[in-house]
Design a protein around this motif. Structure first.
Motif, mmCIF file in Angstrom:
data_model
loop_
_atom_site.group_PDB
_atom_site.id
_atom_site.type_symbol
_atom_site.label_atom_id
_atom_site.label_comp_id
_atom_site.label_asym_id
_atom_site.label_seq_id
_atom_site.Cartn_x
_atom_site.Cartn_y
_atom_site.Cartn_z
ATOM 1 N N GLY A 180 6.377 -10.325 2.453
ATOM 2 C CA GLY A 180 7.577 -10.121 3.248
ATOM 3 C C GLY A 180 7.353 -9.191 4.411
ATOM 4 O O GLY A 180 6.377 -9.299 5.145
ATOM 5 N N LEU A 181 8.247 -8.251 4.546
ATOM 6 C CA LEU A 181 8.278 -7.365 5.705
ATOM 7 C C LEU A 181 7.139 -6.356 5.676
ATOM 8 O O LEU A 181 6.846 -5.766 4.648
ATOM 9 C CB LEU A 181 9.610 -6.629 5.719
ATOM 10 C CG LEU A 181 10.029 -5.899 6.989
ATOM 11 C CD1 LEU A 181 10.207 -6.871 8.130
ATOM 12 C CD2 LEU A 181 11.313 -5.140 6.725
ATOM 13 N N ALA A 182 6.491 -6.132 6.826
ATOM 14 C CA ALA A 182 5.429 -5.138 6.920
ATOM 15 C C ALA A 182 5.908 -3.878 7.611
ATOM 16 O O ALA A 182 5.718 -2.779 7.115
ATOM 17 C CB ALA A 182 4.245 -5.728 7.689
ATOM 18 N N GLN A 183 6.548 -4.056 8.765
ATOM 19 C CA GLN A 183 6.993 -2.899 9.528
ATOM 20 C C GLN A 183 8.182 -3.295 10.395
ATOM 21 O O GLN A 183 8.236 -4.380 10.960
ATOM 22 C CB GLN A 183 5.867 -2.371 10.413
ATOM 23 C CG GLN A 183 6.262 -1.146 11.254
ATOM 24 C CD GLN A 183 5.060 -0.507 11.906
ATOM 25 O OE1 GLN A 183 4.010 -0.365 11.291
ATOM 26 N NE2 GLN A 183 5.199 -0.117 13.156
ATOM 27 N N ILE A 192 9.116 2.040 11.083
ATOM 28 C CA ILE A 192 9.185 2.191 9.633
ATOM 29 C C ILE A 192 8.188 1.247 8.968
ATOM 30 O O ILE A 192 8.331 0.029 9.042
ATOM 31 C CB ILE A 192 10.608 1.910 9.108
ATOM 32 C CG1 ILE A 192 11.605 2.871 9.757
ATOM 33 C CG2 ILE A 192 10.650 2.047 7.589
ATOM 34 C CD1 ILE A 192 13.051 2.554 9.440
ATOM 35 N N SER A 193 7.171 1.803 8.325
ATOM 36 C CA SER A 193 6.186 1.013 7.599
ATOM 37 C C SER A 193 6.636 0.881 6.146
ATOM 38 O O SER A 193 6.751 1.872 5.430
ATOM 39 C CB SER A 193 4.806 1.676 7.654
ATOM 40 O OG SER A 193 3.924 1.059 6.739
ATOM 41 N N ILE A 194 6.903 -0.342 5.729
ATOM 42 C CA ILE A 194 7.365 -0.575 4.355
ATOM 43 C C ILE A 194 6.291 -0.139 3.354
ATOM 44 O O ILE A 194 6.583 0.499 2.336
ATOM 45 C CB ILE A 194 7.717 -2.061 4.159
ATOM 46 C CG1 ILE A 194 8.774 -2.509 5.176
ATOM 47 C CG2 ILE A 194 8.203 -2.304 2.734
ATOM 48 C CD1 ILE A 194 10.058 -1.719 5.131
ATOM 49 N N VAL A 195 5.044 -0.479 3.641
ATOM 50 C CA VAL A 195 3.957 -0.123 2.723
ATOM 51 C C VAL A 195 3.815 1.391 2.605
ATOM 52 O O VAL A 195 3.676 1.930 1.508
ATOM 53 C CB VAL A 195 2.635 -0.764 3.186
ATOM 54 C CG1 VAL A 195 1.480 -0.271 2.326
ATOM 55 C CG2 VAL A 195 2.729 -2.279 3.121
ATOM 56 N N ASP A 196 3.847 2.089 3.736
ATOM 57 C CA ASP A 196 3.726 3.551 3.686
ATOM 58 C C ASP A 196 4.887 4.179 2.928
ATOM 59 O O ASP A 196 4.707 5.178 2.205
ATOM 60 C CB ASP A 196 3.669 4.128 5.107
ATOM 61 C CG ASP A 196 2.327 3.861 5.783
ATOM 62 O OD1 ASP A 196 1.375 3.484 5.066
ATOM 63 O OD2 ASP A 196 2.245 4.013 7.018
ATOM 64 N N ILE A 238 12.620 -0.758 -2.761
ATOM 65 C CA ILE A 238 14.039 -0.850 -2.401
ATOM 66 C C ILE A 238 14.406 0.262 -1.426
ATOM 67 O O ILE A 238 15.106 0.041 -0.433
ATOM 68 C CB ILE A 238 14.926 -0.773 -3.659
ATOM 69 C CG1 ILE A 238 14.722 -2.014 -4.535
ATOM 70 C CG2 ILE A 238 16.398 -0.640 -3.276
ATOM 71 C CD1 ILE A 238 15.516 -1.992 -5.820
ATOM 72 N N ALA A 239 13.904 1.465 -1.693
ATOM 73 C CA ALA A 239 14.204 2.595 -0.815
ATOM 74 C C ALA A 239 13.687 2.349 0.599
ATOM 75 O O ALA A 239 14.311 2.753 1.583
ATOM 76 C CB ALA A 239 13.588 3.874 -1.386
ATOM 77 N N ALA A 240 12.542 1.663 0.706
ATOM 78 C CA ALA A 240 11.987 1.366 2.026
ATOM 79 C C ALA A 240 12.913 0.438 2.805
ATOM 80 O O ALA A 240 13.162 0.647 4.001
ATOM 81 C CB ALA A 240 10.607 0.733 1.876
ATOM 82 N N VAL A 241 13.425 -0.592 2.137
ATOM 83 C CA VAL A 241 14.341 -1.518 2.815
ATOM 84 C C VAL A 241 15.657 -0.812 3.153
ATOM 85 O O VAL A 241 16.236 -1.033 4.222
ATOM 86 C CB VAL A 241 14.592 -2.761 1.943
ATOM 87 C CG1 VAL A 241 15.596 -3.689 2.620
ATOM 88 C CG2 VAL A 241 13.286 -3.500 1.692
ATOM 89 N N VAL A 242 16.123 0.044 2.255
ATOM 90 C CA VAL A 242 17.349 0.804 2.526
ATOM 91 C C VAL A 242 17.164 1.669 3.762
ATOM 92 O O VAL A 242 18.083 1.793 4.594
ATOM 93 C CB VAL A 242 17.730 1.667 1.304
ATOM 94 C CG1 VAL A 242 18.799 2.694 1.676
ATOM 95 C CG2 VAL A 242 18.221 0.780 0.165
ATOM 96 N N LYS A 243 15.992 2.242 3.927
ATOM 97 C CA LYS A 243 15.718 3.055 5.114
ATOM 98 C C LYS A 243 15.825 2.214 6.382
ATOM 99 O O LYS A 243 16.361 2.656 7.399
ATOM 100 C CB LYS A 243 14.334 3.684 5.007
ATOM 101 C CG LYS A 243 14.029 4.682 6.119
ATOM 102 C CD LYS A 243 12.731 5.426 5.854
ATOM 103 C CE LYS A 243 12.449 6.450 6.951
ATOM 104 N NZ LYS A 243 11.205 7.223 6.658
ATOM 105 N N VAL A 244 15.337 0.974 6.309
ATOM 106 C CA VAL A 244 15.454 0.056 7.445
ATOM 107 C C VAL A 244 16.920 -0.249 7.732
ATOM 108 O O VAL A 244 17.368 -0.226 8.889
ATOM 109 C CB VAL A 244 14.684 -1.245 7.166
ATOM 110 C CG1 VAL A 244 14.967 -2.278 8.259
ATOM 111 C CG2 VAL A 244 13.186 -0.975 7.079
ATOM 112 N N LEU A 245 17.680 -0.540 6.679
ATOM 113 C CA LEU A 245 19.101 -0.860 6.856
ATOM 114 C C LEU A 245 19.854 0.316 7.475
ATOM 115 O O LEU A 245 20.642 0.138 8.415
ATOM 116 C CB LEU A 245 19.729 -1.237 5.511
ATOM 117 C CG LEU A 245 19.254 -2.546 4.878
ATOM 118 C CD1 LEU A 245 19.878 -2.711 3.493
ATOM 119 C CD2 LEU A 245 19.599 -3.736 5.751
ATOM 120 N N ARG A 246 19.608 1.506 6.955
ATOM 121 C CA ARG A 246 20.314 2.682 7.482
ATOM 122 C C ARG A 246 19.949 2.919 8.946
ATOM 123 O O ARG A 246 20.801 3.342 9.744
ATOM 124 C CB ARG A 246 19.982 3.916 6.650
ATOM 125 C CG ARG A 246 20.549 3.893 5.230
ATOM 126 C CD ARG A 246 20.415 5.260 4.576
ATOM 127 N NE ARG A 246 20.786 5.240 3.176
ATOM 128 C CZ ARG A 246 22.034 5.270 2.720
ATOM 129 N NH1 ARG A 246 23.038 5.299 3.588
ATOM 130 N NH2 ARG A 246 22.285 5.258 1.422
#
Length: 260
Positions: free
Chosen positions: A72-75, A79-83, A110-118
């Protein structure tokens, strides 16, 4: 029709500047070893369209002595999802303080995607799907997990997935009426793999490395899927002595020495 990866759906909703993976990843569990193979094609957005990047991307990672692969999403933006997953806090049980390595990875994703959403003032990504393969020595035995979560929602200070699916090996072996001594999972783009499995009953014959690479190669050779899935194929084996590269593909990292 090839499924649109999570990042592309998020892009459609928020018009983000993104780096995306059109990914196919195969994982094979046995009691003696776990094998993971992943393609290396990276997708980027140009003029509102998804196109292959001239540079490949590693899709297999390590965190706290566990190997994980993400479809799925990388960055998104910076915001780097993996990092975000790598830097997430390791969870522990409240009663005895025992570490929860798999749950830590899931919550971190999940927290990484939430960071993207916020970052984009959003509270819900209805079509967002996170797919993970997680493998390593857990509680003294080789375990592999396939985790899928969709529909990420934010409720004030809390977040959750609308639906989840989780298979853990060895516990889930034979769940699909196949081989109880071997668990095979494919995440990401898998339409051609499913057709291959339907028409060729002996699709899983061969050693684990050959089968895992074959499944990824099927998508990379498909006329449509090859636009988002491509060589080289990275392959890593995890056994009781640790993780070992069979073929790095474009990956550059080395597995951490096994803990004594």
């Amino acid at each position: 029709m090839v499924p649109i990866p999570f990042g592309a759906r998020l892009l459609t909703a928020f018009c983000l500047s993104s780096s995306l993976f059109g990914t196919t990843i195969a994982g094979i569990w046995t009691e003696k070893q776990i094998t993971i193979a992943a393609d290396s094609r990276q997708m980027t957005v140009q003029g509102g369209r998804l196109v292959p990047s001239p540079n490949g991307a590693c899709k297999v990672y390590e965190v706290r002595h566990l190997i994980f692969a993400l479809a799925g999403l990388a960055q998104v933006d910076q915001i780097s999802i993996v990092d975000e997953i790598r830097d997430s806090v390791e969870l522990k049980e409240g009663g005895n303080g025992a570490k929860l390595p798999v749950d830590s990875l899931i919550v971190g994703s999940i927290a990484a995607v939430v960071k993207v959403l916020r970052a984009h003032s959003a509270t819900y990504a209805p079509d967002a799907t996170i797919q993970l393969l997680i493998a390593g020595m857990i509680d003294g035995k080789l375990q592999m997990y396939r985790v899928e979560m969709s529909g990420i929602m934010i409720y004030g200070d809390y977040s959750s997935a609308r639906s989840t699916r989780r298979y853990g090996y060895p516990e889930s072996r034979g769940h699909d009426d196949t081989d109880r001594n071997r668990g095979i999972e494919v995440i990401g783009i898998d339409d051609s793999v499913k057709r291959f499995q339907r028409v060729l009953p002996e699709w899983s014959k061969g050693d684990d490395i050959s089968v895992a690479r074959r499944l990824v190669s099927i998508e990379a050779s498909d006329t449509v899927a090859s636009q988002a899935v491509g060589a080289p194929i990275a392959t890593i084996v995890i056994d009781k002595k640790g993780a070992h590269w069979v073929d790095k593909g474009v990956c550059t990292w080395e597995p951490a020495p096994i803990r004594k």
